[in-house]
Design an enzyme around this catalytic site. Structure first.
Site, PDB file in Angstrom:
ATOM      1  N   LYS A 174      44.212  38.807  47.800  1.00 23.85           N
ATOM      2  CA  LYS A 174      44.475  39.598  46.586  1.00 23.85           C
ATOM      3  C   LYS A 174      44.999  40.956  47.014  1.00 23.85           C
ATOM      4  O   LYS A 174      44.388  41.638  47.838  1.00 23.85           O
ATOM      5  CB  LYS A 174      43.171  39.751  45.811  1.00 23.85           C
ATOM      6  CG  LYS A 174      43.182  40.802  44.730  1.00 23.85           C
ATOM      7  CD  LYS A 174      41.978  40.627  43.867  1.00 23.85           C
ATOM      8  CE  LYS A 174      41.589  41.872  43.139  1.00 23.85           C
ATOM      9  NZ  LYS A 174      40.489  41.645  42.211  1.00 23.85           N
TER      10      LYS A 174
HETATM   11  C1  R5P Z   1      38.253  46.062  42.898  1.00 28.60           C
HETATM   12  O1  R5P Z   1      37.870  46.205  44.025  1.00 28.60           O
HETATM   13  C2  R5P Z   1      37.903  44.894  42.183  1.00 28.60           C
HETATM   14  O2  R5P Z   1      37.810  43.853  43.114  1.00 28.60           O
HETATM   15  C3  R5P Z   1      38.810  44.422  41.045  1.00 28.60           C
HETATM   16  O3  R5P Z   1      38.546  43.077  40.856  1.00 28.60           O
HETATM   17  C4  R5P Z   1      40.279  44.572  41.278  1.00 28.60           C
HETATM   18  O4  R5P Z   1      40.629  45.881  41.515  1.00 28.60           O
HETATM   19  C5  R5P Z   1      41.094  43.996  40.126  1.00 28.60           C
HETATM   20  O5  R5P Z   1      40.877  44.646  38.968  1.00 28.60           O
HETATM   21  P1  R5P Z   1      41.950  45.617  38.310  1.00 28.60           P
HETATM   22  O6  R5P Z   1      43.021  44.692  37.739  1.00 28.60           O
HETATM   23  O7  R5P Z   1      41.202  46.345  37.258  1.00 28.60           O
HETATM   24  O8  R5P Z   1      42.519  46.482  39.386  1.00 28.60           O
END
Ligand code: R5P
Length: 263
Positions: A174
């Site tokens: 990710k």
């Molecule tokens: C951050 O460390 C978290 O793992 C979130 O899942 C990630 O940042 C994704 O969320 P957002 O789309 O709000 O950035």
């Protein structure tokens, strides 16, 4: 891949489209009751029907999510630092694979902090988690975290982090969308999902989704840009339209406006 690992992967990345809409609601593990995620149940349950996967911690899963939901679960298993603590990159593994199995998780997620003081610690944790994941047929999703002090969301840094995650054995990576995102995808042999990042306009978030998919991401793992929207259900449906139905950003935004009007 062994059958169990392959089966779990297919519960994260849909085999019919080769894509995934992951709903990220794990933010409380370091941010506490952040805006619009104060009551996790109220945020998660209306959105769950439109997500393939929910990504969260075991505490919120056990207390705020009905066990009958059809979604797959990716469990965040790294943490140990908070937004008011000394260093967000000082994370370790906080949940065992045994507990992830007990919770019927389809995958486990851990952040790596390349370029930070705790780079080695988080990379070694990833490697250990992959060893265990392979042993039990549990896919590992590596999150290429961008620490505050790093402030780097460029292709060079994200390609470096993503490639390292894949080299250490992550089954899914990710990362963030950036200019020249195709370079990040090209250099990473594992499938990539994109985080949404801080809240932006719905139009921009749908463009980010479209650009990520058209440049090779297999999906999104999106949080704030869905549940901090004033119309979160319309937003996740519109994201889904891009990810699984190849809609353009314009078509998805039209859909968002239409659904908002109806509401
Ligand atoms: C951050 O460390 C978290 O793992 C979130 O899942 C990630 O940042 C994704 O969320 P957002 O789309 O709000 O950035």
């Amino acid at each position: 891949m062994d059958w169990g690992l392959k089966n779990r992967m297919s519960r994260i990345i849909r085999p019919d489209t080769g894509r995934s809409v992951m709903l990220a609601v794990d933010h409380g593990y370091f941010l506490g009751p952040t805006t619009r995620l104060e009551k996790p149940r109220d945020t998660i349950m209306p959105l769950a029907p439109y997500a393939d996967v929910v990504m969260l911690t075991r505490g919120v899963l056990r207390t705020c999510v009905d066990a009958g939901i059809p979604n797959s679960v990716v469990l965040r298993v790294s943490g140990g630092s908070s937004i008011v603590g000394e260093d967000l990159s000082n994370e370790e593994i906080i949940t065992s694979v045994e507990d992830a199995l007990r919770l019927n998780a389809s995958g486990i997620a851990l952040s790596i902090f390349v370029g930070s003081k705790h780079e080695k610690q988080t990379l070694v944790s990833l490697s250990k988690l992959v060893d265990e994941g392979e042993r039990y047929g549990m896919p590992v999703l590596a999150v290429t975290a961008v620490g505050k002090e790093l402030g780097k969301r460029d292709a060079r840094f994200l390609a470096l982090s993503s490639r390292i995650a894949a080299e250490l054995g992550a089954h899914i990576v990710k990362t963030y969308y950036c200019e020249n995102f195709e370079k990040v995808v090209e250099g990473c042999p594992a499938p990539i999902v994109v985080a949404g990042g801080p809240k932006m306009t719905e139009k921009d978030a749908l463009e980010l989704t479209y650009n990520s998919i058209s440049k090779g991401a297999v999906g999104v793992d999106m949080g704030r840009n869905i549940w901090q929207s004033d119309n979160p259900v319309a937003m996740i449906k519109s994201v889904r339209k891009i990810v699984h139905e190849n809609a353009t950003a314009k078509e998805a935004f039209e859909m968002f406006k239409e659904l908002t009007k109806k509401k």
